[in-house]
Design a protein around this motif. Structure first.
Motif, PDB file in Angstrom:
ATOM      1  N   LEU A   1       0.789  -1.338   0.062  1.00  0.00           N
ATOM      2  CA  LEU A   1       0.072  -0.162  -0.043  1.00  0.00           C
ATOM      3  C   LEU A   1       0.899   1.272  -0.073  1.00  0.00           C
ATOM      4  N   ASP A   2       2.070   1.023   0.342  1.00  0.00           N
ATOM      5  CA  ASP A   2       3.178   2.009   0.335  1.00  0.00           C
ATOM      6  C   ASP A   2       3.432   2.415  -1.164  1.00  0.00           C
ATOM      7  N   GLU A   3       3.314   3.639  -1.635  1.00  0.00           N
ATOM      8  CA  GLU A   3       3.433   4.035  -3.228  1.00  0.00           C
ATOM      9  C   GLU A   3       5.011   4.105  -3.355  1.00  0.00           C
ATOM     10  N   THR A   4       5.502   4.562  -2.405  1.00  0.00           N
ATOM     11  CA  THR A   4       7.171   4.598  -2.511  1.00  0.00           C
ATOM     12  C   THR A   4       7.671   3.154  -2.707  1.00  0.00           C
ATOM     13  N   LYS A   5       7.303   2.411  -2.000  1.00  0.00           N
ATOM     14  CA  LYS A   5       7.882   1.060  -1.983  1.00  0.00           C
ATOM     15  C   LYS A   5       7.370   0.416  -3.315  1.00  0.00           C
ATOM     16  N   ARG A   6       6.143   0.676  -3.981  1.00  0.00           N
ATOM     17  CA  ARG A   6       5.709   0.070  -5.092  1.00  0.00           C
ATOM     18  C   ARG A   6       6.616   0.565  -6.374  1.00  0.00           C
ATOM     19  N   ALA A   7       6.793   1.847  -6.221  1.00  0.00           N
ATOM     20  CA  ALA A   7       7.558   2.665  -7.339  1.00  0.00           C
ATOM     21  C   ALA A   7       9.075   1.990  -7.276  1.00  0.00           C
ATOM     22  N   GLU A   8       9.487   1.690  -6.204  1.00  0.00           N
ATOM     23  CA  GLU A   8      10.949   1.005  -6.100  1.00  0.00           C
ATOM     24  C   GLU A   8      10.904  -0.193  -6.588  1.00  0.00           C
ATOM     25  N   LEU A   9       9.933  -1.011  -6.361  1.00  0.00           N
ATOM     26  CA  LEU A   9       9.806  -2.331  -7.109  1.00  0.00           C
ATOM     27  C   LEU A   9       9.722  -2.480  -8.401  1.00  0.00           C
ATOM     28  N   ILE A  10       8.755  -1.739  -9.011  1.00  0.00           N
ATOM     29  CA  ILE A  10       8.486  -1.513 -10.368  1.00  0.00           C
ATOM     30  C   ILE A  10       9.707  -1.313 -11.098  1.00  0.00           C
ATOM     31  N   GLU A  11      10.691  -0.396 -10.444  1.00  0.00           N
ATOM     32  CA  GLU A  11      11.799   0.115 -11.392  1.00  0.00           C
ATOM     33  C   GLU A  11      12.687  -1.072 -11.191  1.00  0.00           C
ATOM     34  N   LYS A  12      12.860  -1.738 -10.094  1.00  0.00           N
ATOM     35  CA  LYS A  12      13.655  -3.098 -10.094  1.00  0.00           C
ATOM     36  C   LYS A  12      13.217  -4.079 -11.188  1.00  0.00           C
ATOM     37  N   GLY A  13      11.858  -4.290 -10.974  1.00  0.00           N
ATOM     38  CA  GLY A  13      11.387  -5.274 -11.844  1.00  0.00           C
ATOM     39  C   GLY A  13      11.674  -5.065 -13.402  1.00  0.00           C
ATOM     40  N   ARG A  14      11.762  -3.742 -14.228  1.00  0.00           N
ATOM     41  CA  ARG A  14      12.084  -3.254 -15.296  1.00  0.00           C
ATOM     42  C   ARG A  14      13.539  -3.764 -15.502  1.00  0.00           C
ATOM     43  N   GLU A  15      14.556  -3.656 -14.555  1.00  0.00           N
ATOM     44  CA  GLU A  15      15.783  -4.022 -14.677  1.00  0.00           C
ATOM     45  C   GLU A  15      15.738  -5.704 -14.766  1.00  0.00           C
ATOM     46  N   ARG A  16      15.289  -6.372 -14.013  1.00  0.00           N
ATOM     47  CA  ARG A  16      15.228  -7.572 -13.783  1.00  0.00           C
ATOM     48  C   ARG A  16      14.663  -8.442 -15.011  1.00  0.00           C
ATOM     49  N   ARG A  17      13.599  -7.773 -15.696  1.00  0.00           N
ATOM     50  CA  ARG A  17      12.911  -8.325 -16.917  1.00  0.00           C
ATOM     51  C   ARG A  17      13.949  -8.456 -18.050  1.00  0.00           C
ATOM     52  N   GLU A  18      14.884  -7.891 -17.879  1.00  0.00           N
ATOM     53  CA  GLU A  18      15.894  -7.810 -19.270  1.00  0.00           C
ATOM     54  C   GLU A  18      16.502  -8.857 -19.227  1.00  0.00           C
ATOM     55  N   ALA A  19      16.638  -9.859 -18.160  1.00  0.00           N
ATOM     56  CA  ALA A  19      17.512 -10.949 -18.058  1.00  0.00           C
ATOM     57  C   ALA A  19      16.874 -12.279 -18.686  1.00  0.00           C
ATOM     58  N   PHE A  20      15.483 -11.967 -19.276  1.00  0.00           N
ATOM     59  CA  PHE A  20      14.684 -13.203 -19.853  1.00  0.00           C
ATOM     60  C   PHE A  20      14.173 -12.737 -21.106  1.00  0.00           C
ATOM     61  N   SER A  21      14.117 -13.801 -21.832  1.00  0.00           N
ATOM     62  CA  SER A  21      13.604 -13.701 -23.410  1.00  0.00           C
ATOM     63  C   SER A  21      13.181 -15.120 -23.828  1.00  0.00           C
ATOM     64  N   TRP A  22      12.075 -15.248 -24.511  1.00  0.00           N
ATOM     65  CA  TRP A  22      11.822 -16.461 -25.196  1.00  0.00           C
ATOM     66  C   TRP A  22      12.764 -16.746 -26.501  1.00  0.00           C
ATOM     67  N   ASP A  23      13.521 -15.599 -27.007  1.00  0.00           N
ATOM     68  CA  ASP A  23      14.610 -15.853 -27.986  1.00  0.00           C
ATOM     69  C   ASP A  23      15.678 -16.375 -27.186  1.00  0.00           C
ATOM     70  N   LYS A  24      16.157 -16.179 -26.092  1.00  0.00           N
ATOM     71  CA  LYS A  24      17.019 -16.714 -25.541  1.00  0.00           C
ATOM     72  C   LYS A  24      16.853 -18.262 -25.060  1.00  0.00           C
TER      73      LYS A  24
END
Length: 365
Positions: free
Chosen positions: A328-351
């Motif tokens: 429910l803490d918007e600051t925490k949510r924003a922090e996790l969203i940003e980290k999720g953007r970085e983490r998702r780059e490690a995965f792809s169906w092409d790879k």
């Protein structure tokens, strides 16, 4: 697993990786064995030749018939260089090189979650498949080590090909999010769960945790459950019936990929607290949608999420409830969203498709 409008975890992995391998290797002839007439969309290119084998295999005894008789006979006739099974099953009678893809061995750790006849089949045959296969491909380092530990095969025989995520998953505009919330939860924010409603998905504790969250933090937040009740069990039913805030739980059933994308992108957070997973594709789906994630601190899930999610003890309702409150803490949510953007780059169906193909080529050496 390639069934029209009925793709689930393993089916999606097969669909995404096989169609890429077929497209990348037009010089290779692929024979796809189906147990019923396939939808044309699964015949990915001209170099795919579909073969329908009898019987329709959806029961352990029929699996044995299908793989030990029908598949074996078809392989003798075709004489391919290699047999690949994206769902772990194989013929024990064939002498040609075979590669199997194991996604997880959850039945070895939580046998009570599995119908007895299916458990008997898995326990009897999957160790044999693991030993006979020329190579094994799996979806996480956790699953690789689990296969080594359970079946005593060499780690050198196992390759890891991380799953990817459907390209359709992406953030959507706020106006569209409001529309989705109006459609599913009367305009209210919601936590979402997606997956087969199977005991190991931990729905019983999720219901209890959501009740605890609502009692400690009164709010209009709902819990949206996406998936079929095919594996709905008595403990799940009992936990649901005991809920004080049962009216705040909404069952959406199975959704199309497009609807699942929009529901994921509109959620307050994705709550994926299974107690056993070989990978956990819904974690990546949420990352791709800029939706923060609560997931378990066991098996493969910390490996997939890394530091981009709130990790909880899936056996502790209070741990799950505390994470819901933290979301429910918007600051925490924003922090996790940003980290999720970085983490998702490690995965792809092409790879993933490239890694599986490399595993197949190793088996021919």
């Amino acid at each position: 697993m390639l069934l029209k409008d009925r793709l689930e975890g393993i089916g999606w992995v097969a669909y995404e990786t096989l169609r890429r391998m077929v497209a990348s290797h037009p010089e290779v002839d692929f024979y796809f064995f189906f147990d019923r007439e396939p939808d044309p969309k699964f015949i990915f290119a001209d170099n795919v030749k579909p073969i329908v084998l009898f019987p329709q295999a959806r029961h352990p005894f029929l699996y044995i018939w299908y793989f030990e008789l029908s598949v074996t006979k078809a392989l003798r006739k075709i004489k391919p260089d290699l047999f690949f099974s994206p769902d772990g099953y194989m013929s024990l009678k064939t002498k040609m090189p075979s590669v199997i893809q194991f996604h997880d061995l959850n039945f070895e750790h939580f046998p009570k979650d599995m119908p007895k006849i299916h458990l008997w089949h898995y326990k009897k045959y999957f160790p044999k498949y693991a030993r006979k296969a020329k190579r094994i491909v799996t979806v996480s380092e956790f699953s690789k080590q689990d296969i080594v530990d359970c079946y005593h095969v060499s780690p050198d025989k196992i390759d890891v090909a991380y799953n990817g995520v459907n390209e359709i998953f992406a953030p959507i505009p706020e106006a569209e999010q409001i529309e989705i919330r109006n459609r599913y939860t009367d305009g209210n924010p919601y936590f979402m769960f997606v997956g087969s409603l199977h005991p190991r998905k931990n729905l019983a504790r999720l219901f209890t945790a959501f009740d605890l969250f609502k009692s400690q933090m009164p709010s209009d937040v709902k819990l949206l459950i996406v998936g079929e009740k095919r594996w709905w069990s008595e403990p799940i039913q009992q936990a649901y019936e005991k809920m004080r805030f049962q009216g705040d739980v909404i069952f959406a059933g199975r959704l199309s990929a497009e609807d699942l994308h929009k529901v994921t992108a509109s959620a307050l957070a994705s709550v994926y607290v299974s107690y056993f997973e070989g990978f956990g594709i819904p974690i990546l789906e949420a990352f791709k949608c800029d939706t923060p994630v609560i997931t378990s601190n066991v098996t493969s899930m910390p490996e997939v999420a890394d530091d981009a999610a709130l990790l909880v003890d899936p056996f502790s309702e209070s741990s799950i409830a505390e994470a819901m409150t933290e979301m429910l803490d918007e600051t925490k949510r924003a922090e996790l969203i940003e980290k999720g953007r970085e983490r998702r780059e490690a995965f792809s169906w092409d790879k993933a498709a490239e890694d599986i193909w490399n595993c197949l080529m190793k088996s021919l050496n």
